[in-house]
Structure formats: structure tokens, C-alpha cells
Design a protein around this motif. Structure first.
Motif, PDB file in Angstrom:
ATOM      1  N   GLU A 196      16.738 -79.492 -89.392  1.00  0.00           N
ATOM      2  CA  GLU A 196      18.004 -78.819 -89.124  1.00  0.00           C
ATOM      3  C   GLU A 196      17.981 -78.195 -87.734  1.00  0.00           C
ATOM      4  O   GLU A 196      16.929 -78.059 -87.105  1.00  0.00           O
ATOM      5  N   TRP A 197      19.182 -77.812 -87.272  1.00  0.00           N
ATOM      6  CA  TRP A 197      19.320 -77.159 -85.978  1.00  0.00           C
ATOM      7  C   TRP A 197      19.042 -75.671 -86.117  1.00  0.00           C
ATOM      8  O   TRP A 197      19.462 -75.035 -87.083  1.00  0.00           O
ATOM      9  N   ARG A 198      18.332 -75.127 -85.132  1.00  0.00           N
ATOM     10  CA  ARG A 198      17.968 -73.710 -85.148  1.00  0.00           C
ATOM     11  C   ARG A 198      18.189 -73.123 -83.757  1.00  0.00           C
ATOM     12  O   ARG A 198      18.362 -73.848 -82.774  1.00  0.00           O
ATOM     13  N   GLU A 199      18.136 -71.801 -83.689  1.00  0.00           N
ATOM     14  CA  GLU A 199      18.251 -71.097 -82.420  1.00  0.00           C
ATOM     15  C   GLU A 199      16.895 -70.513 -82.030  1.00  0.00           C
ATOM     16  O   GLU A 199      16.143 -70.042 -82.894  1.00  0.00           O
ATOM     17  N   GLY A 200      16.581 -70.556 -80.747  1.00  0.00           N
ATOM     18  CA  GLY A 200      15.317 -70.018 -80.270  1.00  0.00           C
ATOM     19  C   GLY A 200      15.396 -69.664 -78.807  1.00  0.00           C
ATOM     20  O   GLY A 200      16.481 -69.512 -78.232  1.00  0.00           O
ATOM     21  N   ALA A 201      14.229 -69.526 -78.211  1.00  0.00           N
ATOM     22  CA  ALA A 201      14.140 -69.168 -76.795  1.00  0.00           C
ATOM     23  C   ALA A 201      13.069 -70.039 -76.159  1.00  0.00           C
ATOM     24  O   ALA A 201      12.023 -70.308 -76.765  1.00  0.00           O
ATOM     25  N   ILE A 202      13.328 -70.480 -74.937  1.00  0.00           N
ATOM     26  CA  ILE A 202      12.367 -71.307 -74.219  1.00  0.00           C
ATOM     27  C   ILE A 202      12.121 -70.726 -72.842  1.00  0.00           C
ATOM     28  O   ILE A 202      13.034 -70.197 -72.191  1.00  0.00           O
ATOM     29  N   GLY A 203      10.866 -70.792 -72.419  1.00  0.00           N
ATOM     30  CA  GLY A 203      10.501 -70.303 -71.102  1.00  0.00           C
ATOM     31  C   GLY A 203       9.238 -70.973 -70.631  1.00  0.00           C
ATOM     32  O   GLY A 203       8.698 -71.885 -71.284  1.00  0.00           O
ATOM     33  N   LEU A 204       8.753 -70.538 -69.481  1.00  0.00           N
ATOM     34  CA  LEU A 204       7.516 -71.063 -68.915  1.00  0.00           C
ATOM     35  C   LEU A 204       6.406 -70.055 -69.139  1.00  0.00           C
ATOM     36  O   LEU A 204       6.550 -68.871 -68.834  1.00  0.00           O
ATOM     37  N   VAL A 205       5.288 -70.511 -69.700  1.00  0.00           N
ATOM     38  CA  VAL A 205       4.103 -69.689 -69.894  1.00  0.00           C
ATOM     39  C   VAL A 205       2.942 -70.418 -69.237  1.00  0.00           C
ATOM     40  O   VAL A 205       2.611 -71.540 -69.639  1.00  0.00           O
ATOM     41  N   ASP A 206       2.349 -69.795 -68.209  1.00  0.00           N
ATOM     42  CA  ASP A 206       1.283 -70.447 -67.448  1.00  0.00           C
ATOM     43  C   ASP A 206       1.720 -71.819 -66.945  1.00  0.00           C
ATOM     44  O   ASP A 206       0.939 -72.775 -66.921  1.00  0.00           O
ATOM     45  N   GLY A 207       2.978 -71.925 -66.558  1.00  0.00           N
ATOM     46  CA  GLY A 207       3.484 -73.174 -66.004  1.00  0.00           C
ATOM     47  C   GLY A 207       3.882 -74.206 -67.028  1.00  0.00           C
ATOM     48  O   GLY A 207       4.330 -75.302 -66.666  1.00  0.00           O
ATOM     49  N   ARG A 208       3.729 -73.885 -68.316  1.00  0.00           N
ATOM     50  CA  ARG A 208       4.054 -74.840 -69.368  1.00  0.00           C
ATOM     51  C   ARG A 208       5.302 -74.384 -70.121  1.00  0.00           C
ATOM     52  O   ARG A 208       5.522 -73.196 -70.305  1.00  0.00           O
ATOM     53  N   LEU A 209       6.080 -75.362 -70.573  1.00  0.00           N
ATOM     54  CA  LEU A 209       7.255 -75.065 -71.382  1.00  0.00           C
ATOM     55  C   LEU A 209       6.817 -74.602 -72.764  1.00  0.00           C
ATOM     56  O   LEU A 209       5.978 -75.241 -73.401  1.00  0.00           O
ATOM     57  N   LEU A 210       7.377 -73.501 -73.223  1.00  0.00           N
ATOM     58  CA  LEU A 210       7.032 -72.977 -74.537  1.00  0.00           C
ATOM     59  C   LEU A 210       8.303 -72.578 -75.261  1.00  0.00           C
ATOM     60  O   LEU A 210       9.068 -71.740 -74.798  1.00  0.00           O
ATOM     61  N   LEU A 211       8.540 -73.202 -76.424  1.00  0.00           N
ATOM     62  CA  LEU A 211       9.697 -72.909 -77.254  1.00  0.00           C
ATOM     63  C   LEU A 211       9.272 -71.979 -78.376  1.00  0.00           C
ATOM     64  O   LEU A 211       8.308 -72.252 -79.096  1.00  0.00           O
ATOM     65  N   ARG A 212      10.002 -70.876 -78.534  1.00  0.00           N
ATOM     66  CA  ARG A 212       9.698 -69.906 -79.576  1.00  0.00           C
ATOM     67  C   ARG A 212      10.854 -69.839 -80.573  1.00  0.00           C
ATOM     68  O   ARG A 212      12.018 -69.903 -80.190  1.00  0.00           O
ATOM     69  N   ASP A 213      10.491 -69.689 -81.824  1.00  0.00           N
ATOM     70  CA  ASP A 213      11.474 -69.556 -82.892  1.00  0.00           C
ATOM     71  C   ASP A 213      11.829 -68.081 -83.047  1.00  0.00           C
ATOM     72  O   ASP A 213      11.490 -67.427 -84.027  1.00  0.00           O
ATOM     73  N   GLU A 214      12.538 -67.561 -82.027  1.00  0.00           N
ATOM     74  CA  GLU A 214      12.912 -66.146 -82.014  1.00  0.00           C
ATOM     75  C   GLU A 214      14.152 -65.994 -81.149  1.00  0.00           C
ATOM     76  O   GLU A 214      14.434 -66.847 -80.287  1.00  0.00           O
ATOM     77  N   PRO A 215      14.934 -64.951 -81.357  1.00  0.00           N
ATOM     78  CA  PRO A 215      16.139 -64.776 -80.545  1.00  0.00           C
ATOM     79  C   PRO A 215      15.792 -64.571 -79.071  1.00  0.00           C
ATOM     80  O   PRO A 215      14.814 -63.895 -78.737  1.00  0.00           O
ATOM     81  N   ALA A 216      16.592 -65.140 -78.215  1.00  0.00           N
ATOM     82  CA  ALA A 216      16.439 -64.902 -76.786  1.00  0.00           C
ATOM     83  C   ALA A 216      17.028 -63.540 -76.439  1.00  0.00           C
ATOM     84  O   ALA A 216      17.873 -63.007 -77.177  1.00  0.00           O
ATOM     85  N   PRO A 217      16.590 -62.935 -75.348  1.00  0.00           N
ATOM     86  CA  PRO A 217      17.216 -61.675 -74.915  1.00  0.00           C
ATOM     87  C   PRO A 217      18.723 -61.837 -74.782  1.00  0.00           C
ATOM     88  O   PRO A 217      19.225 -62.917 -74.463  1.00  0.00           O
ATOM     89  N   ALA A 218      19.440 -60.764 -75.029  1.00  0.00           N
ATOM     90  CA  ALA A 218      20.902 -60.817 -75.043  1.00  0.00           C
ATOM     91  C   ALA A 218      21.479 -61.291 -73.719  1.00  0.00           C
ATOM     92  O   ALA A 218      22.541 -61.929 -73.691  1.00  0.00           O
ATOM     93  N   ASP A 219      20.791 -60.970 -72.607  1.00  0.00           N
ATOM     94  CA  ASP A 219      21.309 -61.353 -71.296  1.00  0.00           C
ATOM     95  C   ASP A 219      20.726 -62.677 -70.797  1.00  0.00           C
ATOM     96  O   ASP A 219      20.933 -63.058 -69.640  1.00  0.00           O
ATOM     97  N   ALA A 220      19.991 -63.399 -71.657  1.00  0.00           N
ATOM     98  CA  ALA A 220      19.368 -64.653 -71.228  1.00  0.00           C
ATOM     99  C   ALA A 220      20.420 -65.746 -71.052  1.00  0.00           C
ATOM    100  O   ALA A 220      21.357 -65.848 -71.845  1.00  0.00           O
ATOM    101  N   PRO A 221      20.280 -66.573 -70.031  1.00  0.00           N
ATOM    102  CA  PRO A 221      21.193 -67.714 -69.896  1.00  0.00           C
ATOM    103  C   PRO A 221      20.923 -68.733 -71.001  1.00  0.00           C
ATOM    104  O   PRO A 221      19.852 -68.733 -71.617  1.00  0.00           O
TER     105      PRO A 221
END
Length: 346
Positions: free
Chosen positions: A11-36
Motif C-alpha cells: 500500500e501507499w504510505r507517507e514518510g520522509a526522505i533525506g541524505l545520510v552520509d551521502g546516501r538516500l534514506l527513506l524513513r517511515d515517519e512524518p516529515a517536518p511540517a515545513d519540509a518540501p
């Protein structure tokens, strides 16, 4: 950090993605309210559930949309070495037990195309002189001829010890001998003792129903030699999954296969995307003809994505970006491309 919509395999879910040590990391958690918000949705690499890596240039899979392939007929020593090689080429992702890597190592990892995970059945198990023992295309060591209980036990043990994820049994009545009920059932039982299911190539009148009745858990090909009755479809939907391989057919075989898949899917059966890669001039990578055939059979939107069985992007070492249609569920899987750090630039 970007807000992102992703498909977890079901199923489709909501999460947050960013760079950690230069690597893409997707987290199963809400993104900050002001995140693009990421422009597009994320899936893991797709799965082709039926390939033959010894029959193609498997190096072309690097960097493709496939995150996992299931080899259903190969020399077990050769395919096991390929599986280990691909595993070693894919570095563990940050956040999953990996330690921070030097910048040079991270840059080298980003330049190296991802190679799909390889799982495999090992050799075809078939009766003496059975299919595909007489086929020129069958690589050396890719067939084990099984004539009795003792040879069945040896063959299953060999495949399991090589690291097989399932046992492949050939049951092609159009091309020669097939196992009798007792020996087929014994192979199923021997496989189960090693924690493995049986995937069967069922071809010929009544073979799909017979192998399902005897305990096979998957058909390597959606039935294409006969139209199953509605009762047979219902029985199949309750006991086995089908690997599609629709695009290898044409004419009457394709018509029959699509008709069967459409009713099997409607009955709640599990259809898995698979191409029989290596059977003729098939693409080495995602097969657009197979996707179109699955749509013709009634698998669309989320159903098609589930058939592709994408790796969970929270754990995958390679992520794909899809541009959504009217909604995430209507995104076209064939238009996926690798997600890169550049996609996270505002």
C-alpha cells in the motif's frame, strides 16, 4: 529532508526522505511540517519472478528498474556465484546497521550501478529424458534427471545446499515424460523439509490442476495450453500463485493465457510479474510488453504494482522515482527511473 509518498509493497504510505552520509534514506515517519514535498512517488526495485540469467547478458541488469530477480533454471553453482557477486556489489544502506563510510567510498558507491538481488531455484528437476533435458538452450548442469526417491532426495538436497529459495519442477506433458503423482508429491515433501516451496512448469492438458493438487505453490507460467473452467480457476486462486510470462506467447496461446489470468485475478488469485527472461529476444530489464499484457488481463494501477512486487524502499539499496498520474496508484510503473540525490535539491 523531503516529505514523500512511497509504496511499501502492499500500500501507499507517507514518510520522509533525506541524505545520510551521502546516501538516500527513506524513513517511515512524518516529515517536518515545513519540509518540501518530493516531486513524484517512491518505490523499491521491481521483481521479475522468472528469469534465466545464463541465457542473457546479466550485466545489463545493473542500474535497471529491477531490484530482485528469481532465476528458475540454471546451473546451481553458476547462479549461486552470481547471487553472491551481486550481493557484494550492493553496499548496506545507512540506517540499517551500516557505519559511516569515507566520502570517497560513498562517491564510488553512487557511481556504481545497483545490481539486483538474485534468488534462484537451481536446476530443473525432471524425469529421465524429460523437458528440458533435450533442449540445446539448457546450459550444462541446469537439469537434474530424477528417476526415483533416492535421486529426488539428492537433487533437492543439492539445490537447498546451494542456497535455492525454491525448487523448480518441470511438468511439460507436451515435451515428454512427467513425474507420476507419487514422485511429484515426494519432491514437494522433500522441499518442505528444507523450508522450500515447489514452482512448477505446468504445460499440457490438466497439468496445471494436477501440480496444484500435488502441492506446487507456484506456476512458473500462467496456464496457456487450455482454458481453465471457473471451478478450476477458483481452486487455483485458493492454493497457488501464477507467474505471468504472458509476453512470450502469441496467437491462441496468448489469448488463452490472458483469459485465464483475467479470471484468476478477479477470483482473488495472486499474479506475479515474470517474463521468462532469456526465452527468445526478451529485454534484459523491465519488459514493457509484459506490463501491457498484464493490463490487458485486468491488472491495473495498484494491482499491477503489487504484481511487480517492488522491494520495500525503506530497506532497498536502490530506490525508484515515479511521476504520479491522477493519484499515486495511477503512476505508470514502466516510467520509473532511479532516484538520485539530485532529486532532493530544492
Amino acid at each position: 529532508m523531503f516529505a514523500a509518498t512511497f509504496f511499501d509493497g502492499e500500500e501507499w504510505r507517507e514518510g520522509a526522505i533525506g541524505l545520510v552520509d551521502g546516501r538516500l534514506l527513506l524513513r517511515d515517519e512524518p516529515a517536518p511540517a515545513d519540509a518540501p514535498r518530493l516531486d513524484g512517488v517512491i518505490v523499491g526495485g521491481y521483481t521479475d519472478h522468472h528469469v534465466h540469467l545464463q541465457l542473457v547478458d546479466h550485466t545489463l541488469l545493473a542500474g535497471s528498474a529491477l531490484g530482485r530477480v528469481v532465476d528458475l533454471g540454471a546451473n546451481p553453482e553458476v547462479v549461486a556465484q552470481l547471487a553472491v557477486h551481486n550481493s557484494s556489489m550492493n553496499s548496506p544502506r545507512a540506517g540499517s546497521g551500516a557505519t559511516s563510510a569515507p566520502r570517497a567510498a560513498v562517491l564510488e558507491e553512487l557511481r556504481t550501478p545497483h545490481r539486483p538481488e538474485i534468488v534462484f531455484a537451481g536446476a530443473f528437476l525432471t524425469p529421465p529424458s524429460g523437458y528440458p533435458s533435450d533442449r540445446d538452450w539448457a546450459p550444462g548442469g541446469s537439469v537434474r534427471e530424477v528417476g526415483d526417491a533416492a535421486s529426488a532426495a539428492r537433487a533437492v538436497r543439492e539445490m537447498a545446499d546451494a542456497g535455492a529459495s525454491c525448487i523448480k519442477v518441470a511438468s511439460n506433458a507436451h515435451a515428454g515424460l512427467v513425474f507420476d503423482d507419487a514422485l511429484f508429491r515426494l519432491i514437494v515433501e522433500l522441499a518442505a523439509e528444507r523450508g522450500l516451496d515447489v514452482t512448477a512448469h505446468a504445460e499440457g492438458q490438466g497439468e496445471a490442476q494436477r501440480v496444484a493438487r500435488l502441492g506446487a505453490r507456484r506456476l512458473a507460467h500462467a496456464p496457456f495450453t487450455e482454458r481453465l473452467s471457473d471451478d478450476e480457476i477458483a481452486e487455483q486462486a485458493a492454493s497457488v500463485s501464477w507467474i505471468s510470462t504472458l509476453a512470450i506467447h502469441s496467437g491462441a496461446d496468448l489469448t488463452v493465457a490472458i483469459h485465464n489470468v483475467r479470471r484468476f485475478h478477479t477470483a482473488g488469485g495472486t499474479v506475479r510479474y515474470g517474463t521468462d527472461m532469456g526465452n527468445g529476444p526478451t529485454p534484459v530489464g523491465l519488459n514493457g510488453a509484459e506490463l501491457r499484457a498484464l493490463r490487458d488481463a485486468g491488472l491495473d494501477d495498484a494491482a499491477l504494482l503489487r504484481a511487480l512486487a517492488p522491494c520495500d524502499p525503506r530497506d532497498a539499496s536502490a530506490l525508484l522515482l515515479l511521476l504520479p498520474g491522477r493519484s499515486p496508484a495511477t503512476a505508470d510503473p514502466s516510467l520509473a527511473r532511479p532516484l538520485t540525490p539530485a532529486d532532493l535539491k530544492v
